[in-house]
Write a protein that holds these residues in place. Structure first.
Motif, PDB file in Angstrom:
ATOM      1  N   UNK A 110     -36.072   3.893 -16.789  1.00 48.38           N
ATOM      2  CA  UNK A 110     -35.705   3.242 -15.449  1.00 48.38           C
ATOM      3  C   UNK A 110     -34.644   3.214 -14.987  1.00 48.38           C
ATOM      4  N   UNK A 111     -33.820   2.856 -15.647  1.00 49.18           N
ATOM      5  CA  UNK A 111     -32.166   3.564 -15.864  1.00 49.18           C
ATOM      6  C   UNK A 111     -31.948   5.208 -15.473  1.00 49.18           C
ATOM      7  N   UNK A 112     -32.258   5.848 -15.474  1.00 46.87           N
ATOM      8  CA  UNK A 112     -32.639   7.313 -15.103  1.00 46.87           C
ATOM      9  C   UNK A 112     -32.623   6.847 -13.266  1.00 46.87           C
ATOM     10  N   UNK A 113     -33.871   6.528 -13.421  1.00 43.72           N
ATOM     11  CA  UNK A 113     -34.058   6.732 -12.075  1.00 43.72           C
ATOM     12  C   UNK A 113     -33.368   6.137 -10.969  1.00 43.72           C
ATOM     13  N   UNK A 114     -33.206   4.434 -11.396  1.00 45.70           N
ATOM     14  CA  UNK A 114     -31.509   3.350 -10.399  1.00 45.70           C
ATOM     15  C   UNK A 114     -30.902   4.793 -10.928  1.00 45.70           C
ATOM     16  N   UNK A 115     -30.539   5.372 -11.525  1.00 42.31           N
ATOM     17  CA  UNK A 115     -29.454   6.235 -11.219  1.00 42.31           C
ATOM     18  C   UNK A 115     -29.455   7.488 -10.376  1.00 42.31           C
ATOM     19  N   UNK A 116     -30.408   8.128 -10.020  1.00 47.34           N
ATOM     20  CA  UNK A 116     -30.821   9.302  -9.515  1.00 47.34           C
ATOM     21  C   UNK A 116     -30.682  10.801 -10.008  1.00 47.34           C
ATOM     22  N   UNK A 117     -31.246  10.596 -11.905  1.00 48.85           N
ATOM     23  CA  UNK A 117     -31.085  11.016 -11.819  1.00 48.85           C
ATOM     24  C   UNK A 117     -32.161  11.615 -13.075  1.00 48.85           C
ATOM     25  N   UNK A 118     -33.184  11.441 -12.497  1.00 47.15           N
ATOM     26  CA  UNK A 118     -34.844  10.875 -13.901  1.00 47.15           C
ATOM     27  C   UNK A 118     -35.098  12.404 -14.210  1.00 47.15           C
ATOM     28  N   UNK A 119     -34.768  13.241 -13.132  1.00 46.19           N
ATOM     29  CA  UNK A 119     -35.562  14.852 -13.086  1.00 46.19           C
ATOM     30  C   UNK A 119     -34.703  16.096 -13.850  1.00 46.19           C
ATOM     31  N   UNK A 120     -33.136  14.796 -14.248  1.00 46.28           N
ATOM     32  CA  UNK A 120     -31.464  15.858 -14.778  1.00 46.28           C
ATOM     33  C   UNK A 120     -31.901  15.467 -16.214  1.00 46.28           C
ATOM     34  N   UNK A 121     -32.790  14.154 -16.523  1.00 49.20           N
ATOM     35  CA  UNK A 121     -32.770  13.768 -18.442  1.00 49.20           C
ATOM     36  C   UNK A 121     -33.931  14.317 -18.433  1.00 49.20           C
ATOM     37  N   UNK A 122     -33.545  14.654 -19.705  1.00 56.10           N
ATOM     38  CA  UNK A 122     -35.299  15.226 -20.741  1.00 56.10           C
ATOM     39  C   UNK A 122     -35.107  14.613 -22.105  1.00 56.10           C
ATOM     40  N   UNK A 123     -36.208  13.184 -22.398  1.00 58.62           N
ATOM     41  CA  UNK A 123     -35.375  12.269 -23.398  1.00 58.62           C
ATOM     42  C   UNK A 123     -36.870  13.344 -24.656  1.00 58.62           C
ATOM     43  N   UNK A 124     -36.830  12.894 -26.316  1.00 55.77           N
ATOM     44  CA  UNK A 124     -37.740  13.778 -27.367  1.00 55.77           C
ATOM     45  C   UNK A 124     -37.588  13.661 -28.362  1.00 55.77           C
ATOM     46  N   UNK A 125     -38.990  13.227 -28.853  1.00 59.18           N
ATOM     47  CA  UNK A 125     -39.067  12.613 -30.299  1.00 59.18           C
ATOM     48  C   UNK A 125     -38.580  13.615 -31.445  1.00 59.18           C
ATOM     49  N   UNK A 126     -38.303  13.431 -32.285  1.00 61.96           N
ATOM     50  CA  UNK A 126     -38.170  14.470 -32.995  1.00 61.96           C
ATOM     51  C   UNK A 126     -38.384  13.437 -35.089  1.00 61.96           C
ATOM     52  N   UNK A 127     -38.748  14.077 -35.877  1.00 60.54           N
ATOM     53  CA  UNK A 127     -38.847  13.157 -36.823  1.00 60.54           C
ATOM     54  C   UNK A 127     -39.205  14.256 -38.191  1.00 60.54           C
TER      55      UNK A 127
END
Lengths: 837, 476
Positions: B362-379
């Motif tokens: 939601x924060x990236x959306x409000x900052x206008x960078x939702x499409x510029x940031x990719x978050x991914x998990x590892x374990x």
């Protein structure tokens, strides 16, 4: 063979202004960049110059591999190595017809030229006047001209030599700290140690037609050794009696050998401090004196025999903190001392609002503080240091269960057994209910019903016992290096199946019952960390109807456990197998060396210690007392400070950073003000984040091949934690100033909620004696914190900062306090103080 | 201490400073820097969320249509069962209609999107049965050891390092660096030379973000990233100025001891980065950050809040590319996996993830960078599908989340394992899935989106060429 002719002693000295200018140039600093591996290699060098291709090959760390290769110079040049500007690095230099061309950045082109001498002169470079800057020396027909600071003007001249084939050398041949004039003439070495033209020492070594003589301190004992270069082989006579006792190949026939002429002598004080960095929580003046009185072996033996510390025993408490309404157990304030009794109710609340029971019983607050106070002051330093090292290899942690008493018991057990037998220690660890809880060995079910349901035993403890507490992942030689198979690949010590077999062998153990609570022996017993676990084998040991120990046949490390095995037999055998596995000696020895002495021991050092692990001299394996003594008395740990050993030493982990600073400054503390900063530095005492300790034993410093485990918790953020803790320690806290110049004690006040709290107190009184003289103040701090190893540039920077603290005449107490703080702060946060070397 | 913290026989791995950034010793060929982008590079950030301890992703994504197969091995009596009725259902668009469910503990806060909602909105994808692989491997090949397996497959420390480095056959830690860092090496020229370090970790020193040139800067989530007692406005000659100057000189001085030299490196980086980064971290961030993260104080939320602040300050820091590493631990649930007790065990961790990821998106959306940031998990790894009576043990292939505006979400990528014990997906009979998607494919897909040219990706991922399809489709 006639003595060299005596010539008049013609000595001139440079004007004070010229010398001051040379020093001023140094102070502005031609500092090399922080991580300049090539520069470091040139501070202690041997190498060769190959005239045919005008190329320098230099080896900085005596591994006979060229760390530097640069083409510099031209045909006819004389090649040298020198530190002309005192920046701590040695540069390629060529002498050509009276010009000295220096390649400071080692790129093959000259960036500095000094004119001194003429064609035909024999050039030398050495720090003749011991000011930290190499001087240029010319030998011309028996006269030696010295230009201090490499300025090109002769500042001294001596006469000695003059024979047609004489080779001049400058080295400290009598160990008095002054360079002596030496003449080599066809295999005979004449030394004039008083520089009066008279040869007062004579040696014989060499004499071959193409031999090239050198004199430098090869073995770091502070006295120059005789070295002959012959066809690519260097022959060393450290006893200077002509007998070769070391030789190595570096170069080929026709090469001109290069060598580092300046040995760095150690001092007895520094040597003692090094032993104390390795065997205690930091040097103190009293302990330094003791080392110098008893000698190394005497001190170590005294420490091995010292009575052991006992941590305050704590009674059993249930895992779940009793609340007021449901489970009254004993009365406050007796919870600190009373043993458990079901008839005395307690509600774990003191009624004043601050719940000390929670802090003192259900966190390891008290155990942390007691560990820190003992680390700072207890006499059995080596034992505690060893126990602390063991606690970082055979790890348990309050992160899983915060109860205080079992961590106290576990660390006491390590303390008790630090100089005992490793196999016995491992057995105690394996039977420990605290470890059993931490790694799921307790209540690990191997019953027939479990097997029938196809459920596998928990493999957690079995895995870590092998991977971390005994043999490690890969087969090792006794010197700690990995064995390789026929394809050149490392060989695993065990596989998943073996873990399973071991897990099955260790099934069936549970907590001992609390009989005074009316508990009886049963499976899944209530938590009791006071006493070793017991096996529940049903009919086999009268503990009911079900045998929770897996009785199937097992095979572990080539040993067959027959079916129907007893739990105690199998736990003993399993521990014996791993303790006596050939990997255990190098795997554990190397880690202990890394914990105590140096992160990058040579394989030879590891091998020597492994040999003692495998046999203490009386046929016993795993004698920790003998191993610790071997680690500390080994030549590699004891060698005097020598810049050739560039990889020696280790970064102080946070606990040692804190304790060494406090012990060296004579700061007392009850630990309360230290435990949270240590946690912020990522070493929360007894709260290791995982069974892999606060930092990984295998960690390698990025961009290097250096092992540096503690560096894993020394990143940018944690660097600030250390530095800012030092700032707060030194600059804040209230000061009892009392009457003028009575002890100036500053520091965090005692915590009134902690019984016996004394706070943390720094006595600044001593520093006051020097604060009117910044140079003397910094020298004092150097002596206390760095034992005289503070580099010239660092000293100058700190003096400048101290001087910036203005003082009136006479200076006030506050001003002198601020000057002392400045000097101590800057030294305490320096990279040099972060490291033990 | 505010309340009782009663730990039963659980094993938490709190990796605040786990296995760290390591050096490059030349076993990989020299990596050149990426050629300068022909057009403006734009802004992109990768955020790695590492779940330390080995996340039982079998509990994270559960079949609904085929629940019977799950229930057969993990019934209610197994202490690890997640009831069918509680699952948050999702239907992958490319799944032929099969319905799955996310663990019910993935809740959200502050009106932020839930993971279920993000999946439905096409902003979250699941990469299924992924893990470290040197090349494609069948069960027969695994059993007969004819294909090289990653070293020490079920060891935490090795698998954590391998997940971060994709160097799968090493026997020591010498020369290991992270694939995130190696991606960073390839795009390093997209940030100006005066920018602060591109690769940042809020979980201490980590291998993931360390490459050859690129080094991870370990940052605190709050607190002072600077020298106590300093005054940046101090004038020359003043005590504070001279102290700072002396300190800077100390840090720059050479020394013959390699240990002293090594101790200076991070100190110098810290000193140089402090003045720019400290204000960012100690500030609160804009409403785009304080709103979604309001009241969230878990470790992961604090780390992602700090990431959001650094993203917001990207112009000040001169970053066109950023690589972040955050993590939580506690996933080594050999016992007490406790799926019915929200607030403890695995559910507590999933709640933390759900809330923190939702706030971060939601924060990236409000900052206008939702499409510029990719978050991914590892374990480290997945866990045994077959429970051990109280929890689960170490396994291999598992499921990962990828979240961002640029993700082709609402789909599963890869091949969901056959949940039969001893079946075709199982290394043995405990339900340890052999991965069908490689870590290299996962990372290469992210790297390609991040702007690393195709020709450079096999250098970053040495095993990539062994896989028929080097990229998955989750980034388009």
């Amino acid at each position: 063979m006639s003595q060299p002719s005596v010539q008049a002693d013609r000595r001139t000295t440079a004007s004070p202004i010229a010398r001051a200018f040379a020093l001023a140039v140094l102070a502005l600093g031609c500092a090399t960049s922080a991580v300049d591996a090539l520069a470091q290699s040139l501070q202690a060098a041997v190498g060769v110059y190959r005239p045919g291709i005008s190329r320098f090959f230099v080896d900085g760390n005596y591994d006979l591999v060229a760390d530097l290769s640069v083409a510099f110079g031209q045909s006819g040049d004389v090649a040298l190595l020198g530190d002309i500007r005192g920046d701590g690095a040695r540069h390629p230099v060529v002498f050509r017809n009276g010009q000295w061309l220096v390649d400071r950045n080692r790129d093959g082109t000259s960036d500095l030229t000094v004119t001194f001498g003429a064609a035909g002169d024999k050039p030398l470079i050495a720090d003749f006047d011991k000011d930290g800057i190499d001087d240029l020396v010319l030998y011309r027909n028996g006269v030696w001209y010295i230009s201090s600071g490499g300025t090109g003007t002769a500042t001294y001249a001596y006469g000695f030599g003059g024979g047609p084939t004489d080779v001049p050398l400058l080295a400290d041949i009598d160990g008095d700290g002054m360079l002596d004039l030496i003449i080599y003439r066809a295999g005979v070495w004449f030394a004039s140690t008083r520089r009066d033209g008279v040869a007062d020492r004579v040696f014989a070594f060499g004499g071959g037609p193409n031999d090239i003589p050198m004199a430098f301190d090869y073995n770091g004992d502070g006295i120059a050794d005789l070295v002959i270069f012959r066809d690519g082989v260097w022959y060393v006579s450290t006893a200077r009696n002509g007998v070769v006792n070391a030789s190595f190949q570096l170069g080929i026939a026709g090469d001109k050998p290069l060598y580092f002429g300046k040995g760095v002598a150690s001092t007895p004080r520094l040597d003692a401090a090094r032993l104390l960095y390795q065997g205690t929580f930091g040097p103190t003046e009293a302990e330094i004196t003791r080392v110098q009185t008893l000698g190394v072996a005497g001190w170590v033996d005294a420490q091995l025999a010292a009575p052991k510390s006992t941590f305050t025993a704590m009674p059993w408490w249930p895992t779940g903190r009793p609340s007021t309404s449901t489970n009254p157990l004993c009365t406050f304030p007796n919870y600190l001392t009373s043993s458990y009794s079901p008839t005395a109710p307690c509600n774990c609340s003191d009624g004043t609002g601050f719940n000390r029971c929670q802090r003192d019983v259900y966190t390891n607050y008290r155990v942390q503080n007691e560990f820190l106070t003992k680390a700072l002051t207890a006499p059995d330093q080596l034992r505690l240091r060893t126990a602390w090292a063991l606690s970082q290899i055979i790890v348990t942690s309050n992160m899983q269960d915060p109860l205080a008493y079992p961590m106290r018991d576990y660390f006491q057990m390590l303390t008790d057994n630090a100089f005992g037998n490793f196999q016995e220690l491992l057995l105690r660890v394996t039977a420990s209910p605290w470890m059993g809880n931490y790694l799921d060995m307790v209540n690990n079910n191997g019953s027939p019903a479990q097997l029938a349901a196809g459920r596998l035993p928990n493999e957690n403890y079995a895995r870590e016992l092998l991977q971390l507490f005994s043999i490690g992942l890969w087969e090792l030689r006794d010197d700690g290096t990995q064995l390789l198979d026929a394809q050149g690949k490392p060989i695993p010590t065990y596989d998943q199946d073996e873990i399973m077999e071991l897990a099955r062998a260790l099934t069936g153990w549970t907590y001992y019952p609390l009989t005074n609570l009316g508990q009886t022996v049963r499976w899944n017993a209530p938590v009791n960390y006071l006493v070793n676990m017991i096996p529940i084998e049903g009919p086999l040991n009268g503990t009911g109807t079900v045998n929770y120990h897996d009785v199937t046949a097992k095979s572990l490390m080539g040993y067959n456990f027959p079916a129907g095995g007893r739990a105690e037999t199998e736990i003993n055998m399993a521990v014996a197998l791993v303790a006596q596995h050939p990997n255990t000696a190098p795997f554990m020895s190397k880690q202990l060396i890394q914990q105590l002495v140096t992160s990058n021991p040579t394989p030879a050092y590891v091998q020597r210690v492994s040999a003692v692990w495998n046999n203490n001299g009386s046929g016993i394996r795993g004698d920790l007392k003998a191993v610790v003594k071997a680690i500390l008395t080994d030549a590699e740990a004891r060698a005097p400070r020598n810049p050739v050993r560039t990889k020696f030493g280790k970064l102080k982990e946070p606990v040692l950073y804190v304790t060494s600073l406090l012990r060296q400054l004579g700061i007392s503390s009850d630990g309360v003000a230290l435990r949270t900063p240590l946690s912020n530095m990522a070493q929360n005492v007894f709260n290791s984040p995982t069974v892999f300790n606060y930092y990984n034993a295998e960690y390698v410093v990025p961009g290097t091949n250096l092992s540096g485990p503690a560096f894993e918790i020394f990143d940018a953020t944690l660097y600030f934690q250390r530095v800012n803790w030092a700032y707060n320690l030194l600059y804040s806290g209230t000061c009892d100033t009392g009457a003028p110049w009575s002890p100036v004690l500053c520091g965090p006040a005692p915590d009134t909620t902690v019984s016996g709290s004394t706070g943390t107190k720094i006595d600044w009184t001593i520093a006051k004696a020097y604060a009117d003289n910044p140079t003397a103040l910094v020298s004092y701090v150097d002596n206390v914190l760095l034992f005289g190893t503070m580099p010239v540039g660092m000293r100058n920077s700190i003096v400048k900062a101290v001087t910036a603290v203005t003082v009136s005449t006479p200076s006030t107490q506050q001003q002198r306090l601020d000057r002392a703080r400045m000097a101590v702060y800057l030294t305490a946060i320096s990279p040099k103080f972060q490291v033990e070397f | 201490m505010s309340g009782p913290m009663i730990f039963t026989r659980r094993r938490f791995l709190q990796q605040t400073a786990a296995l760290g950034a390591l050096s490059m010793a030349g076993s990989l060929e020299q990596l050149g820097l990426a050629s300068a982008a022909a057009q403006a590079p734009g802004y992109k950030a990768l955020v790695c969320v590492f779940l330390f301890g080995g996340n039982d992703s079998n509990s994270m994504v559960i079949p609904v249509t085929n629940y019977a197969q799950y229930d057969a091995v993990r019934p209610a009596a197994s202490n690890v069962n997640v009831p069918l009725a509680t699952l948050q259902q999702i239907t992958p668009a490319n799944g032929g209609g099969a319905v799955f469910g996310l663990n019910p503990a993935f809740t959200t806060a502050n009106g932020n999107p839930s993971l279920q909602g993000l999946f439905g909105a096409g902003k979250l994808a699941v990469v299924v049965n992924a893990g470290s692989l040197t090349q494609p491997m069948t069960k027969a090949e695994y059993r007969s050891s004819t294909v090289p397996k990653p070293a020490n497959l079920f060891s935490h420390s090795d698998q954590q390092q391998q997940g971060m480095s994709s160097i799968l056959l090493a026997s020591t830690l010498t020369g290991i660096n992270g694939w995130g860092g190696r991606l960073g090496d390839k795009v390093a020229s997209m940030n100006p030379a005066t920018a602060t370090p591109m690769s940042m970790s809020f979980s201490g020193t980590q291998t993931f973000g360390t490459g050859v040139q690129v080094r991870t800067l370990a940052l605190p989530t709050g607190g002072n990233f600077g020298f106590t007692g300093d005054n940046l406005a101090a004038l020359p000659g003043s005590v504070q100025y001279e102290r700072a100057a002396a300190r800077a000189a100390l840090l720059a001085a050479g020394d013959s001891s390699a240990m002293v030299g090594a101790s200076q490196v991070n100190a110098v980086v810290a000193q140089n980065a402090s003045s720019k980064i400290n204000p960012v971290l100690t500030g609160a961030g804009s409403a785009a950050i304080t709103g979604p993260f309001a009241g969230l104080n878990s470790s992961l939320a604090n780390q992602l809040r700090a990431v959001a602040k650094v993203i917001e300050a990207r112009s000040t820091l001169q970053h066109n590319r950023q690589i972040f590493f955050v993590s939580i631990g506690g996933f080594d649930t050999h016992s007490g996996q406790g799926t019915t007790n929200v607030g403890a065990g695995l559910p507590a961790l999933y709640q933390q993830i759900g809330q923190a990821l939702g706030a971060f998106y939601r924060s990236t959306e409000l900052m206008g960078v939702a499409s510029n940031v990719t978050t991914f998990t590892l374990s480290d790894f997945n866990r045994t599908f077959k429970p051990n009576g109280a929890g689960t043990d170490h396994a291999w292939g598992g499921h990962q989340f990828v979240m961002g505006g640029g993700v082709v979400g609402g789909n599963f990528y890869g091949q969901f394992p056959d949940l039969t014990l001893g079946g075709a997906s199982d290394t043995d009979s405990a339900g340890r899935w052999i991965p069908t998607t490689a870590l290299d494919q996962y990372g290469a897909t992210l790297g390609r989106w991040f702007g690393v040219p195709d020709v450079d990706l096999p250098q970053v991922f040495p095993n990539l060429s062994k896989f028929p399809a080097p990229y998955l489709a989750f980034m388009g």
